[in-house]
Write an enzyme that holds these catalytic residues in place. Structure first.
Site, mmCIF file in Angstrom:
data_model
loop_
_atom_site.group_PDB
_atom_site.id
_atom_site.type_symbol
_atom_site.label_atom_id
_atom_site.label_comp_id
_atom_site.label_asym_id
_atom_site.label_seq_id
_atom_site.Cartn_x
_atom_site.Cartn_y
_atom_site.Cartn_z
ATOM 1 N N ARG A 124 -45.553 17.535 16.288
ATOM 2 C CA ARG A 124 -46.379 18.196 17.306
ATOM 3 C C ARG A 124 -45.710 18.116 18.680
ATOM 4 N NH1 ARG A 124 -51.209 14.256 15.677
ATOM 5 N NH2 ARG A 124 -49.996 14.406 13.759
ATOM 6 N N ASP B 108 -38.441 17.952 6.178
ATOM 7 C CA ASP B 108 -39.275 18.086 7.376
ATOM 8 C C ASP B 108 -38.800 19.212 8.304
ATOM 9 O OD1 ASP B 108 -41.633 17.128 8.406
ATOM 10 O OD2 ASP B 108 -40.690 15.606 9.667
ATOM 11 N N GLU C 16 -44.161 13.217 15.433
ATOM 12 C CA GLU C 16 -43.117 13.846 16.257
ATOM 13 C C GLU C 16 -43.126 15.362 16.172
ATOM 14 O OE1 GLU C 16 -42.694 12.989 13.236
ATOM 15 O OE2 GLU C 16 -41.555 14.658 12.405
ATOM 16 N N ASP D 264 -36.976 12.823 9.067
ATOM 17 C CA ASP D 264 -38.049 12.115 9.767
ATOM 18 C C ASP D 264 -38.165 10.692 9.241
ATOM 19 O OD1 ASP D 264 -40.269 11.315 11.150
ATOM 20 O OD2 ASP D 264 -41.690 12.625 10.091
ATOM 21 N N LYS E 118 -41.341 4.752 8.973
ATOM 22 C CA LYS E 118 -42.043 4.986 7.711
ATOM 23 C C LYS E 118 -41.624 3.939 6.678
ATOM 24 C CE LYS E 118 -42.309 10.065 7.993
ATOM 25 N NZ LYS E 118 -43.771 10.209 7.947
HETATM 26 N N1 BES Z 1 -43.334 14.873 8.590
HETATM 27 C C1 BES Z 1 -44.524 14.111 8.593
HETATM 28 C C2 BES Z 1 -45.629 14.737 7.747
HETATM 29 C C3 BES Z 1 -45.359 14.797 6.275
HETATM 30 C C4 BES Z 1 -45.893 13.860 5.429
HETATM 31 C C5 BES Z 1 -44.617 15.833 5.746
HETATM 32 C C6 BES Z 1 -45.672 13.948 4.082
HETATM 33 C C7 BES Z 1 -44.407 15.900 4.403
HETATM 34 C C8 BES Z 1 -44.931 14.969 3.556
HETATM 35 C C9 BES Z 1 -45.063 13.982 10.017
HETATM 36 O O1 BES Z 1 -44.098 13.957 11.006
HETATM 37 C C10 BES Z 1 -45.774 12.676 10.069
HETATM 38 O O2 BES Z 1 -45.144 11.663 9.943
HETATM 39 N N2 BES Z 1 -47.082 12.729 10.234
HETATM 40 C C11 BES Z 1 -47.874 11.568 10.277
HETATM 41 C C12 BES Z 1 -48.845 11.693 11.422
HETATM 42 C C13 BES Z 1 -49.547 10.421 11.764
HETATM 43 C C14 BES Z 1 -48.575 9.441 12.361
HETATM 44 C C15 BES Z 1 -50.654 10.737 12.729
HETATM 45 C C16 BES Z 1 -48.626 11.455 8.960
HETATM 46 O O3 BES Z 1 -49.025 12.485 8.408
HETATM 47 O O4 BES Z 1 -48.753 10.361 8.451
HETATM 48 ZN ZN ZN Z 2 -42.335 14.899 10.572
HETATM 49 MN MN MN Z 3 -43.331 12.005 11.349
#
Ligand code: BES
Ligand code: ZN
Ligand code: MN
Length: 499
Positions: A352, A289, A350, A271, A278
């Site tokens: 969800r 992920d 992504e 991811d 990111k």
């Molecule tokens: N895979 C990430 C969530 C994640 C964060 C997993 C840290 C493991 C460690 C997910 O896809 C994501 O990026 N979520 C975002 C959502 C936001 C954009 C609403 C997040 O948590 O920042």
């Molecule tokens: Zn993710």
């Molecule tokens: Mn993500």
């Protein structure tokens, strides 16, 4: 690891090492109900307690060579914390700590005294086996300097009445499969993204299926688009690596039509965030992920080996989330398989999106109960840290069954809310729904999004973003993938099968 029961009296046990739990002595009796009956043990432990070498501090270990009055060559004392708070979680960790204390010393065989006050014998055997097998896993396959692969080769469990032998043997068999399935998933999760693409994950799932007698079906990009999985396909568009929809089926002869349990997994093999990219710091961890997806593959593995009389399947949506030239962009509107329209405000939300289509697809395949596991939000780690996974659900009774299974498996899960008021936060501007809420309640709004796609089907969502990865090695578990939720989910399936 070979696992056996040892019914000899404590003093007569022959072993490289005998491991016994000691409790915080400030809070009362330092030994468990079995150990305290042994005169030699009490005498051996006393000076270590006095000097503080054995304090009962959780999972700290001390060792005595040639312990007088015992036949074992070494006595290992593992701290268990407060005696009256020593339960399923703590016993697993203590057994794990004993294994990880002995392993680097090339002591490959030990006897563990299951001696938790007030815990049922079967629960104790399960905890000891699972704790030791999980502890014996190390992420060292890419280290070229092989410091002779040190492993625990044999574990024996002491402290049980021989009358329980056949029942405990069954428990040991089941616990071993649970813990080995957990390690199977940890191995997949630890793989870096160049060695665990969606295609490789699918191959590994099919290989396991062939070995255990599951049905395995893989769909590629064309089929995903043909099925009108617009949300999943949109995430996959940004990557040159082909996505994979992995479907595993367990259909035992003579099983009732209902329930049909669906295990849905997020399988993002890397991811980057996509166009909503990111920051580079810590991004290397985003190889995990796909932990939810790997866990569901492992759940089906355990079910296939334990053969409960109920139908189950796993649906894993596997893809990279990359910022390619064809990647979806913030503001894009996608049509999910269910027909719902989604405004993609942030391409980093992504998980969800791929789960929306995987959940809906599982319903079209006839699943009567849905459980998904996903490293879905950083927000769940903000809320619960790495201690509890977040458990959401649209059916209170079903959720409570899961929470009870988790408790008995020594896995920590905490119930999270899904009030209707949260729906407002993901209302779409131009589409039905948008893929992010505001700054607050991120784990809940993500779960609310998924709820739209589970509909009326009883459904549980596990956000394992905080718990699927161990940031620092602990006395009882290696750094890296934890394999959380697998034991609880298999236990839930076994209980649903037995009514
Ligand atoms: N895979 C990430 C969530 C994640 C964060 C997993 C840290 C493991 C460690 C997910 O896809 C994501 O990026 N979520 C975002 C959502 C936001 C954009 C609403 C997040 O948590 O920042
Ligand atoms: Zn993710
Ligand atoms: Mn993500």
């Amino acid at each position: 690891m070979e696992i056996q029961l040892n019914f000899a009296p404590l003093e007569e046990i022959e072993a490289e090492a005998l491991a016994v739990v000691v409790f915080d002595k400030e809070k009362g009796e330092p030994l468990g109900p079995r150990a305290e009956q042994s005169e030699p043990l009490r005498r051996l432990v006393q000076p270590l307690l006095e000097s503080g070498e054995a304090s009962g501090k959780p999972y700290e270990a001390a060792m005595i060579h040639r312990p007088e009055g015992l036949k074992a060559r070494r006595l290992v004392l593992v701290g268990g914390g407060k005696r009256d708070r020593f339960g399923a979680v703590e016993l697993r960790r203590a057994a794990g700590a004993a294994a990880r204390f002995l392993r680097p010393k090339s002591i490959s065989q030990f006897v563990f005294l299951a001696d938790a006050p007030g815990l049922e014998p079967a629960a104790q055997a399960a905890a000891a086996v699972e704790g030791a097998v999980v502890a014996d896993f190390e992420a060292d396959k890419y280290k070229t300097e092989k410091k002779e692969q040190k492993r625990i080769e044999r574990l024996e469990l002491a402290g049980f009445d021989q009358a329980l032998e056949s029942r405990l043997s069954e428990t040991i068999h089941r616990s071993r499969i649970l813990a080995e399935s957990q390690n199977f998933a940890r191995d997949l999760i630890n793989e870096p993204s160049n060695r665990m693409t969606p295609t490789i994950l699918a191959e590994r799932a099919c290989l396991m299926a062939a070995e255990t007698g599951l049905e395995c079906e893989i769909f590629g990009r064309d089929k995903i688009e043909e099925l009108k999985m617009g949300a999943f396909a949109a995430v996959a568009r940004g990557s040159a690596e082909p996505p994979a929809l992995i479907v595993l089926r367990y259909t035992p002869a003579g099983a009732p039509e209902r329930p049909l349990l669906g295990f849905i997994g997020k399988g993002i093999t890397f991811d980057t965030g996509g166009i909503s990219i990111k920051p580079s710091e810590g991004m290397e961890k985003m190889k995990y992920d796909m932990a939810g997806g790997a866990s569901m593959i492992a759940v089906l593995r355990a079910i296939a080996l334990l053969r409960p009389p109920l139908k189950a399947m796993a649906v894993i949506a596997a893809t990279e989330n990359m910022p390619g030239g064809r990647a979806q962009k913030p503001g894009d509107i996608q049509v999910a398989m269910s027909g719902k329209t989604i405004e993609v405000v942030n391409t980093d939300a992504e998980g969800r999106l791929v789960l929306a289509d995987a959940l809906h697809y599982a319903k079209t395949l006839g699943c009567t109960h849905l459980v998904d596991a996903a490293t879905l939000t950083g927000a769940i780690a903000v809320a619960l840290a790495g201690v509890n996974l977040g458990a959401f659900g649209n059916d209170q009774a079903f959720l409570e069954q899961f929470l009870a299974a988790a408790r008995d498996c020594g896995e920590k899960a905490w119930p999270m809310p899904l009030d209707d008021e949260y729906r407002e936060l993901i209302r779409g501007h131009m589409a039905d729904i948008q893929n992010v809420g505001g700054r607050h309640g991120g784990a809940v709004t993500a779960a609310m999004f998924l709820k739209e796609f589970s509909g009326d089907t009883p459904w549980i969502h596990l956000d394992i973003a905080g718990t699927a990865w161990v940031d620092e090695a602990k006395a009882y578990i290696a750094k890296g993938a934890s394999g959380v939720a697998i034991r609880s989910l298999v236990t839930l399936a076994l209980r649903l099968a037995s009514g």
